[in-house]
Structures are given as structure tokens and as C-alpha cells.
Write a protein that holds these residues in place. Structure first.
Motif, PDB file in Angstrom:
ATOM      1  N   VAL A  60     -19.930   9.623 -41.097  1.00  0.00           N
ATOM      2  CA  VAL A  60     -19.485  10.770 -41.908  1.00  0.00           C
ATOM      3  C   VAL A  60     -18.669  10.343 -43.119  1.00  0.00           C
ATOM      4  CG1 VAL A  60     -19.554  12.405 -40.033  1.00  0.00           C
ATOM      5  CG2 VAL A  60     -17.465  11.098 -40.407  1.00  0.00           C
ATOM      6  N   GLN A  61     -18.141   9.115 -43.097  1.00  0.00           N
ATOM      7  CA  GLN A  61     -17.327   8.669 -44.215  1.00  0.00           C
ATOM      8  C   GLN A  61     -18.120   7.815 -45.192  1.00  0.00           C
ATOM      9  OE1 GLN A  61     -13.587   7.493 -42.010  1.00  0.00           O
ATOM     10  NE2 GLN A  61     -15.001   8.315 -40.519  1.00  0.00           N
ATOM     11  N   GLY A  62     -19.445   7.841 -45.056  1.00  0.00           N
ATOM     12  CA  GLY A  62     -20.304   7.139 -45.995  1.00  0.00           C
ATOM     13  C   GLY A  62     -20.380   5.641 -45.758  1.00  0.00           C
ATOM     14  N   GLU A  92     -14.346   8.038 -34.597  1.00  0.00           N
ATOM     15  CA  GLU A  92     -14.621   7.600 -35.963  1.00  0.00           C
ATOM     16  C   GLU A  92     -16.078   7.858 -36.342  1.00  0.00           C
ATOM     17  OE1 GLU A  92     -13.495   3.507 -37.149  1.00  0.00           O
ATOM     18  OE2 GLU A  92     -15.402   3.437 -38.183  1.00  0.00           O
ATOM     19  N   GLU A  93     -16.958   7.756 -35.376  1.00  0.00           N
ATOM     20  CA  GLU A  93     -18.391   7.810 -35.678  1.00  0.00           C
ATOM     21  C   GLU A  93     -18.984   9.212 -35.650  1.00  0.00           C
ATOM     22  OE1 GLU A  93     -19.635   5.223 -36.911  1.00  0.00           O
ATOM     23  OE2 GLU A  93     -17.987   3.888 -36.380  1.00  0.00           O
ATOM     24  N   VAL A  94     -18.164  10.225 -35.357  1.00  0.00           N
ATOM     25  CA  VAL A  94     -18.705  11.586 -35.226  1.00  0.00           C
ATOM     26  C   VAL A  94     -17.889  12.535 -36.105  1.00  0.00           C
ATOM     27  CG1 VAL A  94     -19.348  13.400 -33.595  1.00  0.00           C
ATOM     28  CG2 VAL A  94     -19.347  11.016 -32.839  1.00  0.00           C
ATOM     29  N   ASP A  95     -18.577  13.283 -36.943  1.00  0.00           N
ATOM     30  CA  ASP A  95     -17.940  14.166 -37.914  1.00  0.00           C
ATOM     31  C   ASP A  95     -17.000  15.176 -37.260  1.00  0.00           C
ATOM     32  OD1 ASP A  95     -17.355  15.512 -40.184  1.00  0.00           O
ATOM     33  OD2 ASP A  95     -19.400  16.100 -40.692  1.00  0.00           O
ATOM     34  N   ASP A  96     -17.522  15.943 -36.317  1.00  0.00           N
ATOM     35  CA  ASP A  96     -16.761  17.046 -35.710  1.00  0.00           C
ATOM     36  C   ASP A  96     -16.229  16.636 -34.342  1.00  0.00           C
ATOM     37  OD1 ASP A  96     -17.392  18.791 -37.833  1.00  0.00           O
ATOM     38  OD2 ASP A  96     -19.423  19.001 -37.003  1.00  0.00           O
ATOM     39  N   PRO A  97     -15.307  17.441 -33.792  1.00  0.00           N
ATOM     40  CA  PRO A  97     -14.849  17.138 -32.432  1.00  0.00           C
ATOM     41  C   PRO A  97     -16.034  17.140 -31.455  1.00  0.00           C
ATOM     42  CG  PRO A  97     -13.458  18.816 -33.437  1.00  0.00           C
ATOM     43  CD  PRO A  97     -14.597  18.593 -34.379  1.00  0.00           C
ATOM     44  N   GLY A 310      -6.689  16.491 -40.869  1.00  0.00           N
ATOM     45  CA  GLY A 310      -8.132  16.247 -40.753  1.00  0.00           C
ATOM     46  C   GLY A 310      -8.391  15.198 -39.695  1.00  0.00           C
ATOM     47  N   LEU A 311      -9.513  15.332 -39.027  1.00  0.00           N
ATOM     48  CA  LEU A 311      -9.861  14.383 -37.954  1.00  0.00           C
ATOM     49  C   LEU A 311     -10.023  12.958 -38.495  1.00  0.00           C
ATOM     50  CD1 LEU A 311     -10.245  15.442 -35.096  1.00  0.00           C
ATOM     51  CD2 LEU A 311     -12.708  15.499 -35.484  1.00  0.00           C
ATOM     52  N   HIS A 312     -10.529  12.871 -39.743  1.00  0.00           N
ATOM     53  CA  HIS A 312     -10.818  11.553 -40.329  1.00  0.00           C
ATOM     54  C   HIS A 312      -9.917  11.242 -41.529  1.00  0.00           C
ATOM     55  CE1 HIS A 312     -14.324  11.337 -37.720  1.00  0.00           C
ATOM     56  NE2 HIS A 312     -14.603  12.573 -38.094  1.00  0.00           N
ATOM     57  N   GLN A 313      -8.766  11.899 -41.558  1.00  0.00           N
ATOM     58  CA  GLN A 313      -7.808  11.719 -42.645  1.00  0.00           C
ATOM     59  C   GLN A 313      -7.386  10.252 -42.765  1.00  0.00           C
ATOM     60  OE1 GLN A 313      -4.552  14.089 -41.325  1.00  0.00           O
ATOM     61  NE2 GLN A 313      -3.078  13.241 -42.730  1.00  0.00           N
ATOM     62  N   ARG A 314      -7.205   9.820 -44.008  1.00  0.00           N
ATOM     63  CA  ARG A 314      -6.824   8.421 -44.241  1.00  0.00           C
ATOM     64  C   ARG A 314      -5.375   8.318 -44.647  1.00  0.00           C
ATOM     65  NH1 ARG A 314     -11.758   5.141 -45.201  1.00  0.00           N
ATOM     66  NH2 ARG A 314     -13.513   6.577 -45.033  1.00  0.00           N
TER      67      ARG A 314
END
Ligand code: AHG
Ligand code: MN
Ligand code: MN
Length: 340
Positions: A60-62, A92-97, A310-314
Motif C-alpha cells: 500500500v505504500q508503493g 505493514e503489508e495490508v492497507d486496512d485493518p 493512520g495505520l501506516h503513518q510515518r
């Protein structure tokens, strides 16, 4: 004498000794350790597994996903989904919960990076799995909402990582210090080998990807320049540098002999606050580092106090030996509003 105890045996021992641990949390940590043994078995077969190389898809993070990123993600999801211990998961590998069937839901939320350092997998350098455990605010029956995952690092109930190196070691905190368990492959159990890790306060070893130098902010540029100036510079010390490109290996080294690890803000892509992800990289590692007497900051704020949005916030990351992290924070504070 607790070294030599097996992982679950040790956690039950701690509970009997008065540490605030639920049986479900103990069971959850134990189940995660089982998935890590499976990941270890897969990763350690290397080329024999026939899964090295790029899978062709992007996450999901390209980022290009490796076969093993996906395989190890599935190992974790497929196992943890049916333990009755988690209400939902974030990977990390999945966009949504990741949704857990209602009947299987437990009281916890599990965040994980199934394979950290995966760019190292083809070249046979250490990789790992990172995990963070949160309490599901709605209890065990409701399907967690996205906002339920948005908890600060201070709310973690447990955090850990497994490094698949020459030895496979599980590093764990439940908020009562940090312990290390080495996988005894003769019996297939993680056995307590280091109790109460303490990171030395001072260090002369730093880890940063110097290739990004031209993208850094001023305070980071200045700190590294002062490190490079060595004993004649303002920091008055001769430094050594390491960069494994596997956060698990860097944090493990810091737990063993001290050091500072930095993946600071850079302006390669101004939409990103950093490279590392808060919920399943920075938060669990920061919990571990603080529990071992170290410190962890974005450069301006304690990572465990960062609001999750966000779940994938940096987030930018500076962690390790306390006195050295404090120095880097000083550089940032001194530069004040000049910085982003
Ligand atoms: P992941 O493999 O889960 O994407 O994480 C890799 C991270 C971290 O382990 C490491 O410190 C950093 O990315 C390495 O980044 P560079 O390749 O930019 O050095
Ligand atoms: Mn990672
Ligand atoms: Mn990963």
C-alpha cells in the motif's frame, strides 16, 4: 535464577510474582512466538524455499513486495486469526485493518511488520519480525473501528521483535524491563538468555543512512558533521558508524552494546514525515528502548507520545543510548523554527 526458563514459563512465573499480565496476553505473546518460529523456519531455508526475489506486486505504500513479505504476513495472519486472542490486526503489508471473524475475537489488537529489513533477504543479512500489542477499546466482541487502532505508544501492553540472525532471538517487553529469549533449535523453544537488558547511557557508535544526507534538515546535518569531526569537534569523541538497513538488527545491537540509530526526516518526498512507520516499527522499538533505559524521539517529541492518525503513518526516528539521543534532540531544539 530465571535465565534458562522457556518463554511462556517465564511469563507465567512473572505473573505469579505479581507482574500485571493477563493470561490472554501471555497466551498471545506465546502464539506470536510460534508464528515467528514458522517465519524463522521459512526464512532460514533461503534459496531452498524457492521464494526469494520480487513478487511483482507493490504494497500500500508503493514499495515492491518480496515473496517473503507476503508469505510471512500470511503466516502471522492465518495463525493469529484463530487464537481467540485478537479483535483485529494491522500489518505493514495490508492497507486496512485485518478483520477477525466475530467468534474468534479476543481483547487485543496486534500490529506487526512481518519481515523487517526485507531488502536484505536476498543477500543473507539479518531480518526480523516486529510486533506491538494494544488493548481493543471495545472489548472482545465488536469489530474494531479504524480509530480504535489510533492509540499512543504509551498505551502498548507489550512489544517485541524477533531477529533472524546467526541466532534467532526474541526481544520482549511488557512494561517491566526488556528480556531476550534465544531460540533453542534442539527443542524448538525460546529460552530466556538475557534478563533486564540495559542500554549504556553514552555511546560512540551511530547508525544512519548517509546516502540521504543531502535531504536532511539542518540539525541532523550539523549533528552528523560534529560526529565526523571526532575528538577535535564539539562532541569531543571519536565515533564509529554502522548501517545494516534492518532496524531489528540495529536495535538489537544497541540493546547489547549501546549506540544511536537514526532514520530522520528527509525531504525526498515531502508528503512523508519519515521512512519508518509509527504503529508497527517506531512505537514497539521505542517501548523496548525506553524499557531498557534508552530514549526515543522524533528529534522534537518523544515517539511514545506521538498521536496516531493512520495505520501506516510515518515518523522520524532517533533512538538508543539516552545521553546521545538527548544531544540530537538539543540540536533540533536549538535550531527551533528554522526546521520544518
Ligand atoms: P521494511 O523492510 O519492513 O520495509 O523496513 C526496512 C526499514 C528498516 O528496517 C531499515 O532501518 C530501513 O528501512 C532501511 O532503509 P534504507 O534502505 O533506506 O537504508
Ligand atoms: Mn520494517
Ligand atoms: Mn517489512
Amino acid at each position: 535464577m530465571t535465565t534458562g526458563m522457556k518463554l511462556k514459563q517465564f511469563l507465567l512465573h512473572e505473573k505469579r510474582a505479581g507482574v500485571d499480565l493477563s493470561y490472554d496476553l501471555i497466551e498471545l505473546i506465546h502464539e506470536v512466538s510460534i508464528t515467528c518460529k514458522e517465519i524463522n523456519a521459512t526464512v532460514s531455508r533461503g534459496e531452498l524455499s524457492g521464494v526469494l526475489g520480487v513478487a511483482g506486486s507493490e504494497n500500500v505504500q508503493g514499495e515492491t513486495q518480496k515473496e517473503l513479505d507476503i508469505i510471512t504476513n500470511d503466516i502471522m495472519v492465518d495463525h493469529m486469526k484463530f487464537t481467540g486472542l485478537v479483535a483485529g490486526m494491522g500489518s505493514e503489508e495490508v492497507d486496512d485493518p485485518i478483520v477477525v471473524p466475530a467468534v474468534e475475537r479476543g481483547e487485543y489488537l496486534l500490529m506487526f511488520d512481518p519481515l523487517d529489513g526485507s531488502s536484505n533477504i536476498d543477500v543473507n543479512i539479518s531480518v526480523g519480525t516486529i510486533f506491538s500489542v494494544l488493548k481493543a477499546p471495545m472489548g472482545c466482541r465488536a469489530e474494531p473501528k479504524l480509530e480504535d487502532y489510533y492509540q499512543k505508544g504509551t498505551q502498548q501492553k507489550a512489544a517485541g521483535f524477533v531477529v533472524y540472525g546467526p541466532a534467532t532471538v526474541l526481544v520482549l517487553t511488557t512494561g517491566q524491563g526488556v528480556n531476550m529469549f534465544t531460540l533453542d533449535t534442539r527443542i524448538g523453544e525460546f529460552v530466556l538468555t538475557t534478563e533486564g537488558c540495559q542500554i549504556p547511557d553514552e555511546t560512540t557508535e551511530y547508525a544512519i543512512n548517509m546516502a540521504n544526507k543531502r535531504f536532511w534538515e539542518k540539525p541532523m546535518l550539523q549533528y552528523i558533521e560534529d560526529c565526523l569531526a571526532g575528538e577535535k569537534g564539539p562532541l569531543g569523541k571519536r565515533y564509529n558508524m554502522r548501517w545494516v538497513a534492518s532496524m531489528v538488527a540495529e536495535v538489537y545491537r544497541i540493546l547489547v552494546r549501546g549506540g544511536i540509530f537514526m532514520y530522520p526526516y528527509d525531504d525526498r518526498d515531502p508528503s512523508k514525515a519519515g521512512k519508518l512507520r509509527l504503529m508497527y516499527e517506531a512505537n514497539p522499538m521505542s517501548f523496548i528502548v525506553e524499557q531498557a533505559g534508552g530514549a526515543s524521539s522524533t528529534g522534537r517529541e518523544r515517539i511514545l507520545d506521538v498521536d496516531a492518525t493512520g495505520l501506516h503513518q510515518r515518523v522520524p526516528v532517533v533512538l538508543g543510548s539516552k545521553a546521545e539521543v538527548e544531544k540530537v534532540v538539543e540540536y533540533h531544539l536549538k535550531s527551533g523554527t528554522e526546521a520544518a
